[in-house]
Design an enzyme around this catalytic site. Structure first.
Site, PDB file in Angstrom:
ATOM      1  N   ASP A   1       2.444  24.761  28.151  1.00 11.68           N
ATOM      2  CA  ASP A   1       1.692  23.643  28.180  1.00 11.68           C
ATOM      3  C   ASP A   1       2.216  22.511  27.756  1.00 11.68           C
ATOM      4  OD1 ASP A   1       1.664  24.204  25.484  1.00 11.68           O
ATOM      5  OD2 ASP A   1      -0.230  23.788  25.461  1.00 11.68           O
TER       6      ASP A   1
ATOM      7  N   ASP B   1       3.245  25.065  22.880  1.00 11.81           N
ATOM      8  CA  ASP B   1       2.871  26.255  22.167  1.00 11.81           C
ATOM      9  C   ASP B   1       2.006  27.402  22.997  1.00 11.81           C
ATOM     10  OD1 ASP B   1       0.595  24.808  22.506  1.00 11.81           O
ATOM     11  OD2 ASP B   1      -0.225  24.655  20.674  1.00 11.81           O
ATOM     12  N   ARG B   2       1.910  26.987  24.145  1.00 12.93           N
ATOM     13  CA  ARG B   2       1.296  28.181  25.139  1.00 12.93           C
ATOM     14  C   ARG B   2       2.161  28.623  25.996  1.00 12.93           C
ATOM     15  NH1 ARG B   2      -5.080  26.444  26.927  1.00 12.93           N
ATOM     16  NH2 ARG B   2      -5.688  26.331  24.838  1.00 12.93           N
TER      17      ARG B   2
ATOM     18  N   ASP C   1       2.434  20.595  25.111  1.00 11.95           N
ATOM     19  CA  ASP C   1       3.356  20.507  23.859  1.00 11.95           C
ATOM     20  C   ASP C   1       4.040  21.954  23.437  1.00 11.95           C
ATOM     21  OD1 ASP C   1       0.797  21.752  23.434  1.00 11.95           O
ATOM     22  OD2 ASP C   1       0.722  21.542  21.224  1.00 11.95           O
TER      23      ASP C   1
ATOM     24  N   LYS D   1       1.763  28.834  17.401  1.00 10.51           N
ATOM     25  CA  LYS D   1       1.955  29.575  18.500  1.00 10.51           C
ATOM     26  C   LYS D   1       3.273  28.947  19.068  1.00 10.51           C
ATOM     27  CE  LYS D   1      -1.812  27.486  21.291  1.00 10.51           C
ATOM     28  NZ  LYS D   1      -3.099  27.475  20.499  1.00 10.51           N
TER      29      LYS D   1
HETATM   30  C1  G1P Z   1      -8.686  26.420  22.964  1.00  7.49           C
HETATM   31  C2  G1P Z   1      -8.603  28.075  22.965  1.00  7.49           C
HETATM   32  C3  G1P Z   1      -7.944  28.568  21.938  1.00  7.49           C
HETATM   33  C4  G1P Z   1      -6.872  27.669  21.144  1.00  7.49           C
HETATM   34  C5  G1P Z   1      -7.157  26.162  21.144  1.00  7.49           C
HETATM   35  C6  G1P Z   1      -6.114  25.186  21.074  1.00  7.49           C
HETATM   36  O1  G1P Z   1      -9.660  25.990  22.061  1.00  7.49           O
HETATM   37  O2  G1P Z   1      -9.493  28.928  23.519  1.00  7.49           O
HETATM   38  O3  G1P Z   1      -7.750  29.893  21.837  1.00  7.49           O
HETATM   39  O4  G1P Z   1      -6.586  27.835  19.846  1.00  7.49           O
HETATM   40  O5  G1P Z   1      -7.676  25.733  22.484  1.00  7.49           O
HETATM   41  O6  G1P Z   1      -4.800  25.870  21.732  1.00  7.49           O
HETATM   42  P1  G1P Z   1     -11.221  26.045  22.685  1.00  7.49           P
HETATM   43  O7  G1P Z   1     -11.366  24.780  23.609  1.00  7.49           O
HETATM   44  O8  G1P Z   1     -11.835  27.078  23.142  1.00  7.49           O
HETATM   45  O9  G1P Z   1     -12.010  25.476  21.250  1.00  7.49           O
HETATM   46 ZN    ZN Z   2      -0.734  23.218  23.162  1.00  7.74          ZN
END
Ligand code: G1P
Ligand code: ZN
Length: 560
Positions: free
Chosen positions: A288, A292-293, A290, A389
């Site tokens: 993604d 981390d994903r 930044d 992450k």
């Molecule tokens: C979403 C993801 C969650 C993650 C977060 C930040 O949050 O579901 O697992 O930690 O982005 O990357 P949400 O939009 O569901 O609150």
């Molecule tokens: Zn991210």
């Protein structure tokens, strides 16, 4: 030039409440007069006396407004008693790189400029979040304090005339009120790359990737989606591991991500999925904005769910030098994540934790030495090497597993399911719904599923029947500091371990996003088609929640 601290009068803005991962709003909101200044001042103030003489890390994913915000933060830190800033060149640092830098430099924390996977550009999103000295996102108590401060802010401090050019690497010294203030503009990737080389066996991986140990180079397609990882990916996969230039794409970080939605999933990383499906690749990966994903796909775009990815890495963790050296502590996942890793933990005799959504909940367990590997279904995988992450780390972990087993990604998964059984999993997202009806839907559903007679209820679709075992609004007590996080998502657990989970997103910048998660476990029927295997539970979830009625939506925006 004498540098004078100015105190600027301001008034509070509503809604400066950090969500799952920092404050995310449209760029146009952040660029209102004093909006960013207010929030930054509250972050600094929330650190209390510790701010004086401290070191902070500043950087972000390179999206629109990132560089301006970094320069503004430098001017405000100068006026607020910070001693030293480590700033990524041009304001660029991936989120994992910030976490690593905070830890290596024993900094007080870091200010991360990102809205993660949300689109960028002048009409899209920006974000600011604070990470604490352990390198992880600030916990709830800290962000609540930031929010409280934001409702009462009267002024902020800044040195407007402080000149800084963050496009050049180097050390800049200033004298402020008789004290030295240092801004060190650093290479955005060097520290992170060094860190990865400590964790993984780069010599072995290089032989594997280049084909020296197998007779043919590994065919990879690594897609940075015009996000921040581009710079890191080039250094790691091309220069350090010897992959061919055409193994990496979209590696120039762009302020609007080139119009891409930098979220590595089957919907938004379509280009990667189609290319890998039609080519002869061994592995495809995307990150993604930044960094981390991550998303991992195998040959012909064989999809690895993040829940399975976590479980497979857990199973093979011992093939990574870092874990050989530091040992293997417990595993953890967020509550909506399918429970595949629990089965590995059980087999290996490790503690397994189930925490609320959001990486911040893993930090305490890692700091206490009880957790070394964790993940979320939302394409987050990482370890205790940092407190975020880490997308590139996950790809290096997968390459290590592939090298170690000599197997294809698909065969690694099939082998895993034959040992542990399979958790079929899907997530439906209904993005940008109206907030009010969604709140009503959640409270109605909570009422309906928490009455005593709901337990034991049987739902049948075709030849599948599910009996309700547990139903609640998930609440978590941190095993380390005993802090409690309530109302973390509605959860229906059936007798066979299958689950329906529903929650509202905490990261969106407008309206409401409903997330529906379905987790269905099969011990033996492991080679079915996920969409078919999950259909009965999806229908049941839509019936119980009355989602179409409340949201007016007949189909999700994104299916993962
Ligand atoms: C979403 C993801 C969650 C993650 C977060 C930040 O949050 O579901 O697992 O930690 O982005 O990357 P949400 O939009 O569901 O609150
Ligand atoms: Zn991210």
């Amino acid at each position: 030039m004498t540098l004078n601290i100015q105190t600027v009068i301001t008034t509070p803005y509503e809604g400066q409440k950090p969500g799952t991962s920092g404050l995310r709003k449209k760029v146009k909101v952040f660029t209102q007069t004093n909006y960013t200044e207010n929030f930054v001042q509250c972050i600094l103030d929330a650190n209390g006396a510790a701010l004086n003489g401290s070191t902070l890390v500043v950087g972000g994913d390179g999206r629109f407004y990132c560089k301006d915000a970094a320069e503004l933060i430098i001017r405000m830190c100068a006026a607020n008693g910070v001693s030293k800033l480590l700033v990524g060149q041009n304001g660029i640092l991936s989120t994992p790189a910030v976490s690593s830098l905070i830890r290596h430099n024993k900094a007080l924390g870091g200010i991360v400029l990102t809205a993660s996977h949300n689109p960028g550009g002048p009409d899209n999103d920006f974000g600011i979040k604070f990470n604490c000295e352990n390198g992880g996102p600030a916990p709830d108590a800290f962000t609540n304090n930031i929010y409280q401060l934001s409702t009462a802010i009267k002024d902020y401090k800044i040195i407007k005339e402080l000149q800084i050019d963050i496009s050049n690497i180097g050390v800049n010294n200033y004298t402020i009120g008789g004290k030295t203030f240092v801004v060190e503009v650093i290479d955005s990737v060097a520290n992170y790359v060094r860190h990865m080389k400590e964790i993984f066996d780069f010599a072995k991986l290089r032989e594997y990737v280049s084909g020296k140990s197998t007779g043919k180079p590994l065919k990879m397609r690594i897609d940075s989606m015009n996000g921040v990882t581009g710079a890191y990916v080039r250094e790691i996969f091309l220069n350090s591991l010897g992959a061919a230039e055409n193994c990496v794409v979209h590696t120039i970080p762009l302020p609007d991500f080139g119009g891409l939605h930098p979220d590595p999933n089957l919907t938004y990383a379509k280009d990667l999925v189609e290319t890998v499906a039609n080519g002869d690749y061994d592995i495809g990966a995307a990150f993604d904005g930044d960094g981390d994903r991550n998303m991992i796909i195998g040959s012909k775009a064989f999809f690895v769910t993040p829940s399975d990815s976590l479980a497979v890495i857990a199973h093979y963790l011992n093939c990574i030098p870092y874990f050989q050296k530091n040992g293997i502590q417990g595993f953890a996942r967020s509550m909506p994540t399918a429970s595949a890793v629990d089965l590995v933990g059980k087999k290996l005799g490790k503690e397994v934790f189930e925490v609320p959504t959001g990486w911040k909940y893993f930090g305490n367990l890692m700091d206490a030495g009880r957790l070394c590997l964790c993940g979320e279904e939302s394409f987050g995988t990482g370890s205790n090497h940092i407190r975020e992450k880490d997308g590139i780390w996950a790809v290096l972990a997968w390459l290590s597993v592939m090298q170690h087993t000599g197997k294809s990604i698909e065969d690694i998964l099939k082998n895993h399911w034959s040992i542990y059984g399979r958790n079929y999993f899907t997530r439906y997202d209904y993005e940008e719904c109206e907030l009010e009806p969604c709140n009503e839907m959640m409270s109605t559903m909570e009422k309906n599923i928490t009455i005593a007679s709901f337990i034991g209820k049987v739902y049948t679709r075709g030849d599948k029947s599910y009996k309700v075992k547990v139903a609640d609004n998930f609440s978590y007590t941190d095993p380390v500091d005993k802090s409690i996080a309530n109302k973390q998502g509605l959860r229906i657990v059936f007798e066979d371990g299958s689950r329906i989970v529903m929650r509202l997103s905490g990261t969106g910048s407008s309206g409401a996003t409903v997330r529906l998660y379905i987790d269905s476990y099969e011990r033996d029927n492991v080679l079915g088609k996920a969409s078919e295997m999950l259909k009965p539970l999806i229908d049941i979830a839509l019936e119980i929640s009355e989602l179409p009625k409340f949201t007016g939506r007949n189909a999700p925006t994104v299916i993962t």
